[in-house]
Design an enzyme around this catalytic site. Structure first.
Site, PDB file in Angstrom:
ATOM      1  N   HIS B 130       1.004  -1.220   0.223  1.00 15.93           N
ATOM      2  CA  HIS B 130       0.314  -0.200   0.392  1.00 15.93           C
ATOM      3  C   HIS B 130       0.751   1.070  -0.084  1.00 15.93           C
ATOM      4  O   HIS B 130       0.596   2.021  -1.355  1.00 15.93           O
ATOM      5  CB  HIS B 130      -1.019  -0.220   0.761  1.00 15.93           C
ATOM      6  CG  HIS B 130      -1.522   1.160   1.563  1.00 15.93           C
ATOM      7  ND1 HIS B 130      -1.937   2.091   2.901  1.00 15.93           N
ATOM      8  CD2 HIS B 130      -2.308   2.223   0.265  1.00 15.93           C
ATOM      9  CE1 HIS B 130      -3.262   2.780   1.756  1.00 15.93           C
ATOM     10  NE2 HIS B 130      -3.595   2.888   0.995  1.00 15.93           N
ATOM     11  N   CYS B 154      -0.577   0.294   9.538  1.00 16.18           N
ATOM     12  CA  CYS B 154      -0.895   1.474   9.637  1.00 16.18           C
ATOM     13  C   CYS B 154      -2.263   1.387   8.486  1.00 16.18           C
ATOM     14  O   CYS B 154      -2.335   3.005   9.081  1.00 16.18           O
ATOM     15  CB  CYS B 154       0.197   2.227   8.136  1.00 16.18           C
ATOM     16  SG  CYS B 154       1.649   2.196   8.661  1.00 16.18           S
ATOM     17  N   HIS B 155      -2.808   0.897   7.763  1.00 15.66           N
ATOM     18  CA  HIS B 155      -3.613   1.386   7.009  1.00 15.66           C
ATOM     19  C   HIS B 155      -4.653  -0.336   7.121  1.00 15.66           C
ATOM     20  O   HIS B 155      -5.570  -0.141   6.045  1.00 15.66           O
ATOM     21  CB  HIS B 155      -4.081   1.903   5.549  1.00 15.66           C
ATOM     22  CG  HIS B 155      -3.209   2.679   5.705  1.00 15.66           C
ATOM     23  ND1 HIS B 155      -1.526   3.169   5.330  1.00 15.66           N
ATOM     24  CD2 HIS B 155      -4.114   4.138   5.491  1.00 15.66           C
ATOM     25  CE1 HIS B 155      -1.330   4.237   5.481  1.00 15.66           C
ATOM     26  NE2 HIS B 155      -2.765   5.079   5.494  1.00 15.66           N
ATOM     27  N   GLY B 156      -4.588  -1.420   7.606  1.00 13.60           N
ATOM     28  CA  GLY B 156      -4.962  -1.934   8.181  1.00 13.60           C
ATOM     29  C   GLY B 156      -5.429  -3.183   6.828  1.00 13.60           C
ATOM     30  O   GLY B 156      -6.671  -3.697   6.765  1.00 13.60           O
ATOM     31  N   PRO B 169      -5.975  -2.402   2.012  1.00 11.99           N
ATOM     32  CA  PRO B 169      -6.494  -1.153   1.167  1.00 11.99           C
ATOM     33  C   PRO B 169      -5.274  -1.242   0.260  1.00 11.99           C
ATOM     34  O   PRO B 169      -4.835  -0.994  -0.638  1.00 11.99           O
ATOM     35  CB  PRO B 169      -5.639   0.057   1.532  1.00 11.99           C
ATOM     36  CG  PRO B 169      -5.689  -0.501   3.311  1.00 11.99           C
ATOM     37  CD  PRO B 169      -6.526  -1.408   3.177  1.00 11.99           C
TER      38      PRO B 169
END
Lengths: 289, 190, 425
Positions: B130, B154-156, B169
């Site tokens: 990502h 950080c963003h799953g 993501p």
């Protein structure tokens, strides 16, 4: 303009002729030995390294110098990279694995430093880990690392003062940068019996080229025990010349690229300057100035 | 008049030629200034590393460094291998194996992401596809996400036991670096 | 000198921009229309050459700073890595090292040109003093830059030159030591000293850039001097800077680049010292400590005086005296071309400076010391005695009526069309 240029060229020619005189005729001054200039394949502004000579030179380093001197700024990979001895890559990798002096790596998982075989990206090491160890092993003398020795040594001018500027001009005009190899060659061939008026200190050797003439290094290349090359040839003179050339490369590995690029740049600059000058002349031709 | 025209064209030619030469020289001079920022010979020489796998026991993972990037090395359990092998490729957000030694179109089967006969060893570049964070899952205490592989905090993004993106993501599976087994317990990356 | 710019915006955007920030108008007025004397010789191209040198040193220096590590442990190794491993590192490094010498060659020619043609005289005093300041900052920058490779000559050069300040102990005991330790950031030259030198070596070129901008500004207020030393009186005395002076500057610059490239590609180490290829060692001093060639005249003056403090004072005075030159010269004419007596003294000054440069590289003993003293005395006498006295007693040659009169064929009453308005040719 043209008249000035003509007399300028004449002056340079005279200077260069004058500079040739004192080179051989004059005696040493201020403790500096006179060092003869040698002919090198990489000398002057056109010279390039002779690959075969660098390979022979490395053999001498490997068979003789390495027992005391390191070459730490040269990496094994440099031995197969372009512009150097250009040994086959596989041969260099095999050589690195059998190199007598190991690389310290670590710490490992037990927190200990360990020795390992050098890889192509590792430096070519001598037997000593640091200066103190070297001095302890050499009765207080320090065998310096040889990576930069050909740049870190130079030949002092020993002629008369009035000829000095001419000599400088000649060196600039001919692109003379080989003082280091000249000195190394003179040093390696300069061992001999001390003259009667020289009293050598304990453990010292007489050397005609070394400043002060007393050197701690025993003659590394003996007259009768020189290193034979693979083709069976070789002599003290050959050995000294080849190791000096190899060390010149070790200190200046980009020389080949530098000089070949240099000629392109010079050609470009000359043409552009002439074009700009011609353009400027026509531009100004109707304007008295 | 004729001579004046000639003179002007001669002048124009010289001026244009001179300017063109100077411009070409300036442009050529730029190249060394650009090229000097590329990895130097020393960095290029360090482009491959060898790693000893013998201390990594089943179920354990280690992180090595290669070209300044973290390399995840996991000795997978039989259950983990089975979980990775039974997922249909159609269920994967990214159907490519992302193995540097195989073509891009290679399907993301677990067998295409490990070496044949060494399928317990999963070797990955440990950088989330990502935005470049380092996913969790190497240490025993780490959360490993919903699919038992790695989880990027950080963003799953959730990765499975083959390092493939399953949820979140990240657009691509974790990359498999070019490597080979030089002996039974030693790999060479790069 | 006020002169309007003939700049005319060509597009509506250019006009919109010109109403808000008329930078193109300024540049056009100062570097296109700007009237340059028509009789300038190639010595006047050195201003442009020097600007190139500064920009080139900054550009190559920024690149080197990307690879250089300013610490006592790593500095020498990182320079070697630049020479050996960085792509084109050898070229950029040689360019920067040789560039320092080329910068000084150009600046010395520029200074002596100014001295010969009286370019320091009114109304150009501020222009000249700015030039002296630039020279001073250049020397400081070069000195600190030479420390950065952290070779033997770097280390011992820094040690010797910073120790000059310890001579202040002879005025107030303790002050010299305090100043030197402040410069070093320790009790000897160390990595701390190297770090601050690196910081300042990166900063000072931008200070130079500012000073150069002021120097050019002052030049464009007073206008350029020229070989006759006369002012521009009529339009026919001058030609527009573009294309005439620019074309000549380009020829001068490229000719200079030939010399520059010769050293970069074929003699990169000729102007340096072999000792600087040995890593700095605080326990071993090289047998001869010699500064870079461009400092040698000042180094010779330093050693010519048989007292430590006196030598330091003399050395700094040798630069400081230049500040007063505009007022020390009492001559009514600017250019030495029309000063039959002073001309000879000018060449004696050149010989003295070259001689001092030669002696600066020699050991301070015997005849070398005597000659250093003779030349040092002449150097100061030239500025402090000869300049004021010769200006008063000398009868200058007859000056031409104007700049254009000096270059036109004598007796040609009707100048050609090109002469009155060369730009409309």
């Amino acid at each position: 303009m043209t008249k000035a240029m003509k007399s300028g060229f004449l002056a340079v020619a005279v200077l260069m002729a004058a500079a040739n005189l004192p080179q051989t005729a004059l005696a040493a001054e201020g403790g500096h030995a006179h060092i003869e200039r040698q002919t090198w394949s990489f000398g002057g502004f056109t010279g390039q390294y002779d690959k075969a000579q660098l390979q022979r030179g490395f053999q001498i380093y490997k068979d003789s110098c390495v027992y005391c001197h390191g070459l730490k700024r040269v990496r094994f990979r440099n031995l197969f990279e372009p512009g150097g001895p250009e040994f086959p890559e596989d041969a260099v990798k095999a050589l690195a694995q059998t190199w007598p002096n190991k690389v310290v790596d670590g710490p490992n998982d037990d927190g200990k430093m360990f020795d390992r075989e050098p890889k192509p990206f590792d430096p070519i090491l001598g037997p000593y880990k640091n200066e103190k160890e070297a001095r302890a092993g050499q009765n207080g003398a320090y065998p310096p690392d040889l990576s930069l020795i050909a740049k870190a040594r130079n030949v002092e001018y020993t002629g008369t003062w009035w000829a000095h500027p001419f000599s400088m001009l000649r060196d600039v005009a001919t692109g003379y940068q080989e003082g280091g190899p000249d000195y190394i060659y003179a040093l390696l061939t300069g061992y001999g019996e001390a003259p009667a008026d020289v009293k050598l200190a304990d453990g010292m050797q007489y050397n005609a080229a070394f400043p002060g003439h007393q050197i701690a290094m025993p003659p590394p290349l003996a007259k009768d025990a020189f290193i034979k090359y693979q083709d069976g040839k070789g002599s003290l003179d050959d050995n000294a010349r080849d190791i000096a050339a190899f060390l010149a490369w070790a200190a200046d590995p980009s020389l080949n690229a530098r000089k070949s690029t240099g000629w392109l740049v010079m050609l470009y600059l000359l043409v552009t300057t002439l074009l700009l000058y011609a353009g400027k002349r026509t531009l100004w031709s109707k304007i008295p100035h | 008049m004729a001579s004046e025209v000639e003179d002007t064209s001669r002048r124009d030619f010289l001026v244009i030629a001179g300017n063109a030469f100077a411009a070409v020289g300036a442009a050529a001079t730029l190249w060394p200034f650009v090229a000097q920022m590329n990895p130097d010979a020393g960095a290029q020489a360090l482009a491959s590393v060898e790693i000893d796998l013998s201390p990594v026991k089943e179920g354990q993972a280690i992180t090595a460094m290669w070209r300044g990037k973290p390399i995840f090395i996991r000795n997978r359990t039989a259950d983990e291998i089975k979980a990775a092998e039974t997922v249909p490729v159609a269920d994967l957000p990214d159907p490519s194996a992302r193995n540097d030694l195989l073509p891009e179109a290679t399907p993301a089967l677990d067998t295409n992401r490990v070496k044949e006969g060494k399928d317990n060893w999963l070797i990955l570049v440990g950088i989330c596809t990502h935005l470049g964070c380092i996913p969790k899952g190497q240490a025993m205490a780490d959360t490993r996400g919903d699919f038992g592989g790695w989880f990027c905090p950080c963003h799953g993004s959730h990765y499975d036991t083959s390092g493939r993106i399953r949820k979140g993501p990240a657009p691509r599976n974790l990359e498999v670096p070019p490597y080979e087994f030089v002996s039974d317990t030693k790999i060479k990356i790069g | 000198m006020e002169h309007s710019s003939s700049y005319e915006p060509k597009s509506s955007f250019a006009k919109w921009w010109d109403d808000r920030l008329p930078i193109a108008r300024l540049m056009h007025g100062q570097f296109v229309d700007f009237p340059t004397p028509r009789n300038l010789n190639y010595l006047w191209t050195f201003g442009g050459i020097l600007t190139f040198c500064l920009v080139a040193q900054i550009a190559t220096g920024i690149v080197l700073a990307m690879h250089y590590q300013p610490s006592a442990a790593d500095a020498f190794n990182s320079v070697e890595a630049i020479r050996r491993d960085v792509n084109y590192g050898w070229m950029i490094r040689n360019f920067h090292a040789v560039g320092a010498s080329m910068f000084f060659i150009a600046v010395y020619i520029h200074i002596f040109r100014g001295l010969y043609y009286g370019s320091y005289k009114a109304p150009r005093e501020v222009l000249w003093i700015l030039g002296v300041l630039i020279f001073l900052v250049m020397m400081a920058t070069a000195f600190m830059g030479y420390a950065l490779p952290w070779g033997q000559m770097s280390f011992w050069g820094v040690t010797v030159i910073t120790n000059l300040f310890s001579s202040l102990n002879e005025i107030i005991p303790g002050v010299g030591t305090a100043v030197v330790e402040w410069l070093w950031g320790g009790y000897s030259v160390s990595g701390t000293t190297l770090n601050r030198f690196f910081s300042l070596h990166y900063l000072l070129p931008f200070v130079l850039f500012g000073l150069v901008a002021l120097h050019i500004w002052a030049l464009h207020v007073a206008g350029q001097n020229n070989p006759t030393g006369l002012d521009i009186k009529t339009k026919s005395d001058a030609v527009p800077m573009y294309p005439y002076a620019v074309a000549k500057d380009a020829v001068g610059l490229f000719a200079f680049l030939i010399l520059f490239a010769w050293f970069v590609f074929f003699l990169p180490d000729y102007l340096g010292h072999a000792d600087n290829y040995t890593e700095a060692n605080p326990l071993v001093t090289p047998p001869h400590i010699v500064p870079e060639w461009y400092f040698l005249p000042f180094y010779a003056i330093l050693r010519a005086i048989p007292s430590k403090l006196g030598g330091v004072i003399a050395m700094f005075s040798a630069i400081a005296v230049l500040v007063f030159v505009p007022w020390l010269d009492t001559s009514r004419v600017r250019s030495a071309k029309y000063r039959p007596l002073y001309k000879w003294f000018f060449w004696l000054l050149v010989i003295s400076c070259v001689g001092l440069g030669y002696l600066g590289a020699k050991p301070p003993e015997g005849a070398y010391v005597i000659w250093s003293r003779i030349f040092t005395i002449y150097y100061f006498a030239h500025f402090l005695l000869i300049m004021p006295i010769v200006g008063l007693i000398e009868t200058p040659k007859t000056l031409p009526k104007s700049i254009s009169a000096s270059v036109l064929p004598s007796g040609s009453g009707a100048p050609q069309g090109a002469v009155t308005a060369p730009e409309t040719r």
